[in-house]
Design an enzyme around this catalytic site. Sequence first.
Site, PDB file in Angstrom:
ATOM      1  N   GLU A  48      -8.009 -18.196 -11.793  1.00  0.00           N
ATOM      2  CA  GLU A  48      -7.110 -18.215 -12.388  1.00  0.00           C
ATOM      3  C   GLU A  48      -5.958 -19.099 -11.805  1.00  0.00           C
ATOM      4  O   GLU A  48      -5.823 -18.583 -10.659  1.00  0.00           O
ATOM      5  CB  GLU A  48      -6.595 -17.072 -13.199  1.00  0.00           C
ATOM      6  CG  GLU A  48      -5.378 -17.162 -13.993  1.00  0.00           C
ATOM      7  CD  GLU A  48      -4.860 -15.736 -14.337  1.00  0.00           C
ATOM      8  OE1 GLU A  48      -3.814 -15.921 -15.239  1.00  0.00           O
ATOM      9  OE2 GLU A  48      -5.234 -14.871 -14.014  1.00  0.00           O
ATOM     10  N   LYS A 117      -4.299 -19.576 -21.955  1.00  0.00           N
ATOM     11  CA  LYS A 117      -4.479 -18.299 -21.823  1.00  0.00           C
ATOM     12  C   LYS A 117      -3.701 -17.743 -23.101  1.00  0.00           C
ATOM     13  O   LYS A 117      -2.517 -18.117 -23.383  1.00  0.00           O
ATOM     14  CB  LYS A 117      -3.965 -17.616 -20.602  1.00  0.00           C
ATOM     15  CG  LYS A 117      -3.935 -15.883 -20.386  1.00  0.00           C
ATOM     16  CD  LYS A 117      -3.471 -15.729 -18.918  1.00  0.00           C
ATOM     17  CE  LYS A 117      -3.655 -14.294 -18.844  1.00  0.00           C
ATOM     18  NZ  LYS A 117      -3.041 -14.062 -17.314  1.00  0.00           N
ATOM     19  N   CYS A 153      -8.679 -14.355 -17.743  1.00  0.00           N
ATOM     20  CA  CYS A 153      -8.115 -12.818 -17.307  1.00  0.00           C
ATOM     21  C   CYS A 153      -7.729 -11.862 -18.464  1.00  0.00           C
ATOM     22  O   CYS A 153      -8.526 -11.367 -18.805  1.00  0.00           O
ATOM     23  CB  CYS A 153      -7.126 -13.128 -16.165  1.00  0.00           C
ATOM     24  SG  CYS A 153      -6.647 -11.850 -15.090  1.00  0.00           S
ATOM     25  N   SER A 185      -6.956 -10.873 -10.373  1.00  0.00           N
ATOM     26  CA  SER A 185      -6.877  -9.501 -10.642  1.00  0.00           C
ATOM     27  C   SER A 185      -6.610  -8.854  -9.319  1.00  0.00           C
ATOM     28  O   SER A 185      -7.126  -8.668  -8.266  1.00  0.00           O
ATOM     29  CB  SER A 185      -8.094  -8.755 -11.170  1.00  0.00           C
ATOM     30  OG  SER A 185      -7.992  -7.431 -11.334  1.00  0.00           O
ATOM     31  N   LYS A 191     -10.160   0.124  -8.695  1.00  0.00           N
ATOM     32  CA  LYS A 191      -9.684  -1.196  -9.654  1.00  0.00           C
ATOM     33  C   LYS A 191     -11.223  -1.609 -10.213  1.00  0.00           C
ATOM     34  O   LYS A 191     -11.292  -2.133 -11.582  1.00  0.00           O
ATOM     35  CB  LYS A 191      -8.984  -2.261  -9.309  1.00  0.00           C
ATOM     36  CG  LYS A 191      -8.497  -3.241 -10.048  1.00  0.00           C
ATOM     37  CD  LYS A 191      -7.457  -2.742 -11.156  1.00  0.00           C
ATOM     38  CE  LYS A 191      -7.010  -4.085 -11.989  1.00  0.00           C
ATOM     39  NZ  LYS A 191      -5.886  -4.766 -11.188  1.00  0.00           N
ATOM     40  N   GLY A 299       6.572  -1.958  17.417  1.00  0.00           N
ATOM     41  CA  GLY A 299       6.809  -0.681  18.175  1.00  0.00           C
ATOM     42  C   GLY A 299       5.692   0.175  18.382  1.00  0.00           C
ATOM     43  O   GLY A 299       5.123   0.827  17.275  1.00  0.00           O
ATOM     44  N   SER A 301       4.849   3.914  19.295  1.00  0.00           N
ATOM     45  CA  SER A 301       5.583   5.315  19.723  1.00  0.00           C
ATOM     46  C   SER A 301       4.648   6.319  20.167  1.00  0.00           C
ATOM     47  O   SER A 301       5.097   7.298  20.604  1.00  0.00           O
ATOM     48  CB  SER A 301       6.094   5.744  18.479  1.00  0.00           C
ATOM     49  OG  SER A 301       5.306   6.212  17.578  1.00  0.00           O
ATOM     50  N   GLY A 302       3.325   6.036  20.217  1.00  0.00           N
ATOM     51  CA  GLY A 302       2.344   7.237  20.512  1.00  0.00           C
ATOM     52  C   GLY A 302       2.043   8.009  19.000  1.00  0.00           C
ATOM     53  O   GLY A 302       1.192   9.208  18.963  1.00  0.00           O
ATOM     54  N   ASP A 305       1.378   6.620  12.701  1.00  0.00           N
ATOM     55  CA  ASP A 305       1.818   5.607  11.844  1.00  0.00           C
ATOM     56  C   ASP A 305       1.591   4.249  12.719  1.00  0.00           C
ATOM     57  O   ASP A 305       0.899   3.243  12.244  1.00  0.00           O
ATOM     58  CB  ASP A 305       3.116   5.268  11.031  1.00  0.00           C
ATOM     59  CG  ASP A 305       3.074   6.817  10.033  1.00  0.00           C
ATOM     60  OD1 ASP A 305       2.436   7.001   9.508  1.00  0.00           O
ATOM     61  OD2 ASP A 305       4.027   7.379  10.175  1.00  0.00           O
ATOM     62  N   ASN A 382      19.802   8.431  14.723  1.00  0.00           N
ATOM     63  CA  ASN A 382      19.710   6.682  14.313  1.00  0.00           C
ATOM     64  C   ASN A 382      20.219   5.670  15.105  1.00  0.00           C
ATOM     65  O   ASN A 382      19.461   4.656  15.085  1.00  0.00           O
ATOM     66  CB  ASN A 382      20.658   6.739  12.843  1.00  0.00           C
ATOM     67  CG  ASN A 382      20.079   7.539  11.698  1.00  0.00           C
ATOM     68  OD1 ASN A 382      18.953   7.736  11.612  1.00  0.00           O
ATOM     69  ND2 ASN A 382      21.014   7.574  10.661  1.00  0.00           N
TER      70      ASN A 382
END
Length: 585
Positions: A48, A117, A153, A185, A191, A299, A301-302, A305, A382
């Site tokens: 598409e 469409k 689609c 899609s 899905k 970064g 960090s150890g 994430d 912070n």
Amino acid sequence: MSERASNFSVALAQLNPTVGDIAGNAAKVREARAQAMRDGADLVLFPELFISGYPPEDLVLKPAFQAACRAAIEELARETADGGPALLIGTPWVEDGKLYNACALLDGGGIASLRFKCNLPNYGVFDEKRLFVRGPAAGPVTVRGVRIGVPICEDIWLEESEDYENVVETLAETGAEIILVPNASPYARDKGDVRLSVAVARVTESGLPLVYLNQICGQDELVFDGASFALNGDLTLAAQLPAFAETVTTLRFTKHGDDWRCAGPIAQLPEGDKADYSACVLGLRDYVGKNAFPGVLLGISGGIDSALCAAIAVDALGADQVHGVMLPYRYTAHSSIADAGELAGHLGLRYEVLPIADAVNGFETILSDIFKNLPPDITEENLQARTRGTLLMAISNKTGLMVVTTGNKSEMSVGYATLYGDMNGGFNPIKDIYKTQVFRLARLRNTWKPDGALGPSGEIIPPDIITRPPTAELRENQTDQDSLPPYDVLDAVLERLVEREEPLEAIVVAGFDREMVARIDHLLNIAEYKRRQAAPGVKVTRKNFGRDRRYPVTNRFRDRGGPLPEPDETLVSRGGRASTDAFEG
């Protein structure tokens, strides 16, 4: 009946277009057509809006863009005068001053047919009704003597709206023999099962074979996984193309009596966490490559994430395009520094350690008069995160490398992140991954490597990173659970609040503590201003922050818990309900 009419070959061009790169997309068309010609195909099917790339968003409203797309289609049409395969290709198309999401049949040196469409999606990540005009449910096009139905689609997704027109039914009633569906899609977990269910429903209704072609690419937050397939009229799986990979595959249909059948390759598809990880890799790879960044910076960090993001980055781009920086402060554990170094060694990426004490102390000195007589609090925490963010952005500014930000969906949900600190960056591959899944993906990557990944095999994330309690290390002996519920509980509540939009009372009835649920909901609401300023990231769930879930920042509504009030139908006059009748005062 001629030999040609008893055999029909269609090449499925499951390719990776780039939005706005009309010349590049047209070059992919030519390459695919050349391969299809060598394979003896009669027709090449493209996804598409392939010539423009999908989704073009408001770019498609630009007259210069519309004209450039049409010029490219016309040039491709002229090239079909060579007698080679016809092309079915998606494009924006302006006719009588109206903009359509179209599919053009190019053959014999011209534009043989156009189909528009009909059913325009207007939910989730889609808002096509504000861009395109709805087209009619037209009959089939004829290619080399075979009548081909071309629903685009959403035209086959009748389950999404009772207002949709049954385009496949119209095609069957007007003589279509094979249904070819060009799609764009987006990926979401599981899905593929939904797509197959929709296709089975249309084949069951029509009795016709159906080919479902999907694009494969990353486009900002969206990933398109390919995984195109074909069903015969008896619902047998005729072909299954791979996920997350480009391919041009020719399917050969043969007519048996009144029925067309084909048999093609059957690829094994990744599922569950493997598919989600593959989506994160593709999303990052295309965002970096299509925006011409020379590589990425993050970064390290150890923590888990940043470890997972580093693995995804190396799998996506190769170790030579990934630069990791450890930015320790006095609260950074020796084990974190050791684990970060071990991770970098396993991945083979460039890695440096830049202590931030001098910078943090400098900021604290500058602010000392203003902060005099005020107790230390989250401000100082912070400040550490923002120092790290400033240093990463400085390196990015100097080198051109894009900063990868590494916050997971759990943290983004409740605002457990520092704006202009660890939220700094251009793209986040795990933005839609809850923390509990971050742990699963880290363990998974240590035992499995996806096809096409550029990183090493084997154990790449040190086990200590996976087993150590997560911590931001912004104060002494800190852990995430000082501020948040256990992640398995938090994520279960967030999934109900975000993906399902469940009322608080329903979540409590399901067995969760009322006070905890109310607190999580409060954190979710007040963090909206942070999410509005967050980097884009790969969508893998049913509802991501950004394109799916669009909440106002300024919003005083709060679900106070308790049963929802029942509507009082006695207050609504029967004659006062909405109708098409004229108002009578």
